[in-house]
Design an enzyme around this catalytic site. Structure first.
Site, PDB file in Angstrom:
ATOM      1  N   PRO A  98     -90.391-105.630  41.177  1.00  0.00           N
ATOM      2  CA  PRO A  98     -89.412-105.614  39.109  1.00  0.00           C
ATOM      3  C   PRO A  98     -89.627-104.961  37.598  1.00  0.00           C
ATOM      4  CG  PRO A  98     -91.037-107.207  39.295  1.00  0.00           C
ATOM      5  CD  PRO A  98     -91.911-106.256  40.571  1.00  0.00           C
ATOM      6  N   HIS A  99     -88.068-104.731  37.487  1.00  0.00           N
ATOM      7  CA  HIS A  99     -88.641-103.732  36.671  1.00  0.00           C
ATOM      8  C   HIS A  99     -87.622-103.887  35.678  1.00  0.00           C
ATOM      9  CE1 HIS A  99     -85.943-101.740  39.784  1.00  0.00           C
ATOM     10  NE2 HIS A  99     -85.274-101.141  39.013  1.00  0.00           N
ATOM     11  N   ALA A 100     -87.459-104.120  34.256  1.00  0.00           N
ATOM     12  CA  ALA A 100     -86.252-103.642  33.332  1.00  0.00           C
ATOM     13  C   ALA A 100     -86.397-103.479  32.403  1.00  0.00           C
ATOM     14  CB  ALA A 100     -86.062-105.770  33.233  1.00  0.00           C
TER      15      ALA A 100
END
Length: 154
Positions: free
Chosen positions: A65-67
């Site tokens: 997950p990345h943001a």
């Protein structure tokens, strides 16, 4: 880019007892607040908004997950090994137990992509994933993740 540049030993947790994707993302956001002083609320919102675009479960029990969001000054990472795998809507429909989250500034184009590529290359290795799954010791997990490139390429 080396993983030791974006991941500190304090940002590695195991075993994490999340029982759902939502709870896992909340736990990661809470870790970002504890370890990096980021807003847990902002981190959670950014991670869930990114997941809404498409799941970040890359297969073989791995999720990245990345943001990007305001409030983070440089790319930072968090790694967790789950006590029990959870459904992450991965491309291969397998539950995940190894999760490496990346949080980046809104304007971090190349830096974010380099970090994502490095994490992806590392966790694509079946040998490294097998080593990660062999322990719940955060120090050992950190050591496995931050081995030199030449060792990981072998």
């Amino acid at each position: 880019m080396e993983l030791s540049q974006i991941l500190g030993v304090e940002a590695v947790r195991a075993p994490l007892k999340a029982t759902s994707k939502k709870r896992l993302l909340q736990d990661l956001a809470d870790m970002a607040e504890q370890v990096y002083g980021l807003s847990a609320e902002a981190a959670y919102k950014a991670l869930t908004e990114r997941e809404a675009l498409g799941p970040t479960g890359v297969g073989r029990g791995v999720a990245i997950p990345h943001a990007r969001f305001a409030g983070v000054s440089h790319v930072v990472g968090l790694f967790v090994r789950l006590e029990k795998p959870v459904d992450f809507e991965s491309i291969d429909r397998q539950p995940v137990d190894l999760v490496f989250a990346l949080l980046a500034p809104e304007a971090a184009g190349a830096e974010h992509l380099k970090a994502l590529a490095r994490v992806s290359r590392t966790l694509r290795s079946e040998a490294i994933c097998a080593k990660l799954r062999s322990t719940f010791d955060p120090n050992a997990l950190y050591a496995i993740l931050t081995e030199t490139k030449s060792e990981q390429a072998a």
